[in-house]
Design a protein around this motif. Structure first.
Motif, PDB file in Angstrom:
ATOM      1  N   VAL A 388      50.096  -1.647 -22.590  1.00 22.12           N
ATOM      2  CA  VAL A 388      51.350  -1.947 -21.889  1.00 22.12           C
ATOM      3  C   VAL A 388      52.214  -2.848 -22.756  1.00 22.12           C
ATOM      4  O   VAL A 388      53.440  -2.756 -22.755  1.00 22.12           O
ATOM      5  N   SER A 389      51.578  -3.727 -23.541  1.00 22.10           N
ATOM      6  CA  SER A 389      52.305  -4.655 -24.395  1.00 22.10           C
ATOM      7  C   SER A 389      53.075  -3.911 -25.482  1.00 22.10           C
ATOM      8  O   SER A 389      52.570  -2.947 -26.069  1.00 22.10           O
ATOM      9  N   HIS A 390      54.308  -4.367 -25.759  1.00 21.20           N
ATOM     10  CA  HIS A 390      55.132  -3.735 -26.794  1.00 21.20           C
ATOM     11  C   HIS A 390      54.554  -3.956 -28.184  1.00 21.20           C
ATOM     12  O   HIS A 390      54.809  -3.182 -29.096  1.00 21.20           O
ATOM     13  N   SER A 391      53.783  -5.047 -28.349  1.00 28.55           N
ATOM     14  CA  SER A 391      53.206  -5.334 -29.663  1.00 28.55           C
ATOM     15  C   SER A 391      52.077  -4.366 -30.011  1.00 28.55           C
ATOM     16  O   SER A 391      51.707  -4.212 -31.175  1.00 28.55           O
ATOM     17  N   GLY A 392      51.539  -3.688 -29.001  1.00 25.98           N
ATOM     18  CA  GLY A 392      50.448  -2.750 -29.235  1.00 25.98           C
ATOM     19  C   GLY A 392      49.104  -3.411 -29.404  1.00 25.98           C
ATOM     20  O   GLY A 392      48.090  -2.734 -29.598  1.00 25.98           O
ATOM     21  N   VAL A 402      38.807 -19.087 -19.376  1.00 26.59           N
ATOM     22  CA  VAL A 402      39.719 -18.102 -18.773  1.00 26.59           C
ATOM     23  C   VAL A 402      40.108 -17.061 -19.820  1.00 26.59           C
ATOM     24  O   VAL A 402      40.473 -17.401 -20.949  1.00 26.59           O
ATOM     25  N   VAL A 403      40.050 -15.794 -19.436  1.00 23.77           N
ATOM     26  CA  VAL A 403      40.483 -14.683 -20.295  1.00 23.77           C
ATOM     27  C   VAL A 403      41.652 -13.978 -19.620  1.00 23.77           C
ATOM     28  O   VAL A 403      41.524 -13.511 -18.477  1.00 23.77           O
ATOM     29  N   ASN A 404      42.802 -13.928 -20.283  1.00 22.94           N
ATOM     30  CA  ASN A 404      43.939 -13.153 -19.777  1.00 22.94           C
ATOM     31  C   ASN A 404      43.833 -11.742 -20.369  1.00 22.94           C
ATOM     32  O   ASN A 404      44.267 -11.491 -21.496  1.00 22.94           O
ATOM     33  N   TYR A 405      43.227 -10.854 -19.602  1.00 18.62           N
ATOM     34  CA  TYR A 405      42.925  -9.520 -20.108  1.00 18.62           C
ATOM     35  C   TYR A 405      44.208  -8.736 -20.397  1.00 18.62           C
ATOM     36  O   TYR A 405      45.161  -8.766 -19.599  1.00 18.62           O
ATOM     37  N   PRO A 406      44.252  -8.010 -21.535  1.00 16.69           N
ATOM     38  CA  PRO A 406      45.378  -7.099 -21.764  1.00 16.69           C
ATOM     39  C   PRO A 406      45.254  -5.885 -20.835  1.00 16.69           C
ATOM     40  O   PRO A 406      44.191  -5.614 -20.276  1.00 16.69           O
TER      41      PRO A 406
END
Length: 413
Positions: A388-392, A402-406
């Protein structure tokens, strides 16, 4: 049973548990306690009012009542067996070395080392000649799981160092390394030199009052000033003619501050330079504060006085909010190290990966799923999904547990 037979996990805890009461006030088998034993053979049913006794083995301490009683179909709360060895390991030792490093001492105890139990509080105070650092942690420190967060004190402005050298003269008697407010020192001039100004100086607000001057007759100068950690590049004489220029030099790992030359002018020498000691950022000191060098992969680094060193937390640690800055300046041979505290590990959860349509790369699946704070975790999108991220990028950082999952989305191209 009294209460709901079903419980749910909410915010990391279970909703209220049901209770199972024996009919006619009778109780079932007694509770099993970890590391402890019942002093009688357990039965399936006990009459109302029965009392049983527990015992803890060697190296364990019994906490609570050693007895339980069958009351209205239920047993009273059983005791807990706590490991003595564990408690010893979790004790804290306030050592002279650590206190000296922070310029503090015990407030109420005169010992060089103090052992306290986990949870106990120790009170510190600044050593003589030092003041509380505004950025310090509290001076009432609690022992937490074997660790003490030491407060810090900085050198107080009210004390003075040794009185400075004056050209053509000297301090009478033996110089001390530290003078208290109001203490004084007396100067005398060499033979053939005349003093101008008061011969006695006093320590006021951390500095000496105006120093006297020893002037040579006929514009001549006496022996050149002696500088700490530095050398004169010529053999000193007792008398020098007007206009003479001499040169100083600092040894290796010292920095010369000021002009390296002094000149005899009107019977006095111009101001001599100062040799400032270098700083050594050692692996031992960095390890004690859980930090490492940010840009240099060295175990030990020498820098000149005035230079700045940048630190960062070691893997698995986080910056302590009460820490000094992570850009530390070398000040007269001393570095104020920043501090890091242990961070919580992260566990990669399969449910979270399913929810975000990601998975660990095949090369990582066989390895451990535990990551330390500060580690980056690489993921990949599932088949027919894209980031979803534009950076790929499909990676996340473990930050204190804490893990902010992609996230990946279904690709219909």
């Amino acid at each position: 049973m009294t209460g709901a037979s079903t419980v749910a996990c909410q915010n990391g805890t279970w909703t209220e548990l049901p209770k199972c009461k024996g009919k006619g006030g009778k109780c079932g088998p007694p509770p099993v306690i970890e590391n402890g034993d019942l002093l009688s053979f357990p039965m399936q049913e006990y009459p109302q009012g029965t009392t049983l006794e527990y015992k803890c083995p060697s190296l364990y301490v019994l906490e609570g009542s050693q007895y339980i009683t069958c009351t209205d179909g239920q047993w009273t709360s059983p005791p807990v067996c706590l490991g003595r060895l564990k408690h010893v390991l979790l004790a804290c030792a306030a050592s002279e070395e650590d206190m000296g490093r922070n310029n503090v001492e015990l407030k109420w105890v005169t010992g060089r080392k103090l052992y306290v139990r986990s949870g106990d509080v120790i009170e510190f105070q600044c050593k003589r000649g030092y003041l509380e650092d505004p950025a310090s942690s509290p001076f009432r420190a609690q022992c937490t799981e074997g660790t003490i967060e030491y407060p810090r004190c900085k050198p107080g402005n009210e004390t003075c160092g040794p009185p400075p050298e004056v050209a053509g003269g000297k301090v009478q008697g033996v110089k001390k390394s530290r003078y208290l407010p109001g203490e004084s020192a007396r100067y005398q001039c060499w033979q053939g030199f005349e003093m101008t100004g008061a011969s006695t100086v006093a320590c006021q607000n951390g500095t000496w009052t105006e120093l006297p001057k020893c002037k040579g007759k006929g514009g001549k100068c006496g022996p050149p000033p002696v500088i700490e950690n530095g050398d004169l590049l010529s053999f000193p004489m007792q008398e020098y003619p007007q206009g003479t220029t001499l040169e100083y030099k600092c040894p290796s790992l010292y920095v010369l501050e000021g002009s390296q030359y002094i000149t005899c002018t009107d019977g006095q020498w111009t101001s001599p330079p100062v040799c400032l000691v270098a700083c050594a950022a050692s692996e031992e000191d960095m390890g004690r504060n859980n930090v490492e060098l940010k840009w240099v992969p060295e175990r030990k680094l020498y820098v000149r006085s005035g230079d700045v060193i940048e630190f960062q937390c070691k893997r698995g640690y986080l910056e302590d909010p009460a820490s000094s800055p992570f850009r530390a300046q070398c000040m007269e041979g001393t570095i104020e190290y920043p501090r890091c505290k242990p961070g919580r590990n992260c566990t990669v959860r399969q449910s979270a990966m399913e929810r975000n349509n990601i998975q660990l790369p095949s090369s990582s699946r066989s390895s451990t799923s535990i990551y330390r704070s500060g580690d980056y975790i690489s993921f990949e999108c599932k088949w027919w999904y894209r980031p979803v991220s534009h950076s790929g990028k499909v990676r996340a950082e473990c930050l204190d547990g804490v893990v902010n999952y992609p996230t990946c989305e279904r690709f219909f191209g």
